[in-house]
Scaffold this motif. Structure first.
Motif, PDB file in Angstrom:
ATOM      1  N   HIS A  58      -2.351   2.004   2.673  1.00 34.93           N
ATOM      2  CA  HIS A  58      -2.355   3.122   1.727  1.00 34.93           C
ATOM      3  C   HIS A  58      -3.092   4.323   2.323  1.00 34.93           C
ATOM      4  CE1 HIS A  58      -2.126   4.894  -2.297  1.00 34.93           C
ATOM      5  NE2 HIS A  58      -3.306   5.421  -2.005  1.00 34.93           N
ATOM      6  N   VAL A  69      -3.626  -3.912   2.295  1.00 36.44           N
ATOM      7  CA  VAL A  69      -3.051  -2.965   1.322  1.00 36.44           C
ATOM      8  C   VAL A  69      -3.817  -1.646   1.382  1.00 36.44           C
ATOM      9  CG1 VAL A  69      -2.717  -2.526  -1.136  1.00 36.44           C
ATOM     10  CG2 VAL A  69      -2.128  -4.750  -0.197  1.00 36.44           C
ATOM     11  N   ALA A  70      -5.150  -1.729   1.388  1.00 39.36           N
ATOM     12  CA  ALA A  70      -5.975  -0.511   1.410  1.00 39.36           C
ATOM     13  C   ALA A  70      -5.765   0.285   2.691  1.00 39.36           C
ATOM     14  CB  ALA A  70      -7.447  -0.880   1.253  1.00 39.36           C
ATOM     15  N   GLY A 112       0.806  -1.209   0.000  1.00 40.05           N
ATOM     16  CA  GLY A 112       0.000   0.000   0.000  1.00 40.05           C
ATOM     17  C   GLY A 112       0.840   1.261   0.000  1.00 40.05           C
ATOM     18  N   THR A 147      -3.569   0.966  -6.457  1.00 37.31           N
ATOM     19  CA  THR A 147      -2.791   0.212  -5.476  1.00 37.31           C
ATOM     20  C   THR A 147      -3.563  -1.000  -4.974  1.00 37.31           C
ATOM     21  OG1 THR A 147      -1.692   2.259  -4.820  1.00 37.31           O
ATOM     22  CG2 THR A 147      -1.520   0.410  -3.301  1.00 37.31           C
ATOM     23  N   VAL A 148      -4.844  -0.814  -4.671  1.00 42.22           N
ATOM     24  CA  VAL A 148      -5.658  -1.929  -4.187  1.00 42.22           C
ATOM     25  C   VAL A 148      -5.836  -2.980  -5.281  1.00 42.22           C
ATOM     26  CG1 VAL A 148      -7.976  -2.562  -3.387  1.00 42.22           C
ATOM     27  CG2 VAL A 148      -6.799  -0.627  -2.371  1.00 42.22           C
TER      28      VAL A 148
END
Length: 194
Positions: A140, A136-137, A80, A101-102
């Motif tokens: 980020h 990951v989310a 992320g 990114t996600v």
């Protein structure tokens, strides 16, 4: 030629190189951790029902469930931050950056789960896909917008004090060229001989 919205000069290069090196190192660790064969006496069947693995982890009790769930959240969470860092762009849409990114994290997690079907001792778990993507989310959202904002402020406070626009540093007013009128045909044609 400078990429749209990228950090200027050598700072951009250093951020992208650091992000790229850390990204490769993290992906190497993830590949080793998730795709190495395990020597176990028996293997659980694949979990293809969403949230069944999370419910099973929660049934184990608080400390064990927290360890299992947080491990799956944390496995790909550095992506992320590392994926936008390797891109090195400051002036981008926050929503677009999050979605890119996600999506990359989801595809990587799906690839890992598919590759695990052929690795002895590794079990496919659809909940890992969900939790890895959520990690990951969350990473980020927690770090990238604040980091980009800080870097933009530093870029503005630099020695040139030129504002950063999506096309790079502002260059000042665009020069204009005075209009040229259309010449009459008599001026453009060569004289005729009678």
């Amino acid at each position: 030629m400078q990429r749209q919205g990228s950090i200027g000069g050598s700072a951009a290069f250093r951020v992208r190189v650091a992000g790229g090196v850390l990204l490769v190192a993290h992906l190497a660790f993830v590949a080793w951790f998730t795709l190495r064969p395990l020597d176990v006496p028996w293997v659980m069947p694949a979990n293809l029902r969403p949230l069944a693995g999370v419910r099973a982890d929660l049934a184990l009790g608080w400390p064990e469930a927290a360890r299992h769930i947080s491990g799956k959240l944390a496995l790909l969470a550095p992506l992320g931050v590392l994926l936008p860092m390797a891109g090195g762009r400051l002036a981008v849409s926050p929503l677009g950056s999050l979605l890119r990114t996600v999506a990359a994290g989801t595809l990587l997690s799906l690839g890992i789960e598919l590759l695990q079907t052929g690795v002895p001792g590794q079990v496919v778990d659809v909940d890992s896909l969900f939790l890895n993507t959520a990690g990951v989310a969350l990473a980020h959202l927690a770090l990238v917008p604040a980091g980009r904002s800080r870097l933009r402020r530093r870029a503005l406070a630099g020695p040139s004090l030129t504002p950063l626009t999506p096309d790079g540093p502002a260059q000042g007013r665009t020069p204009t060229i005075p209009r040229v009128g259309i010449a009459p045909w008599s001026d453009a044609l060569p004289p005729s001989s009678p």
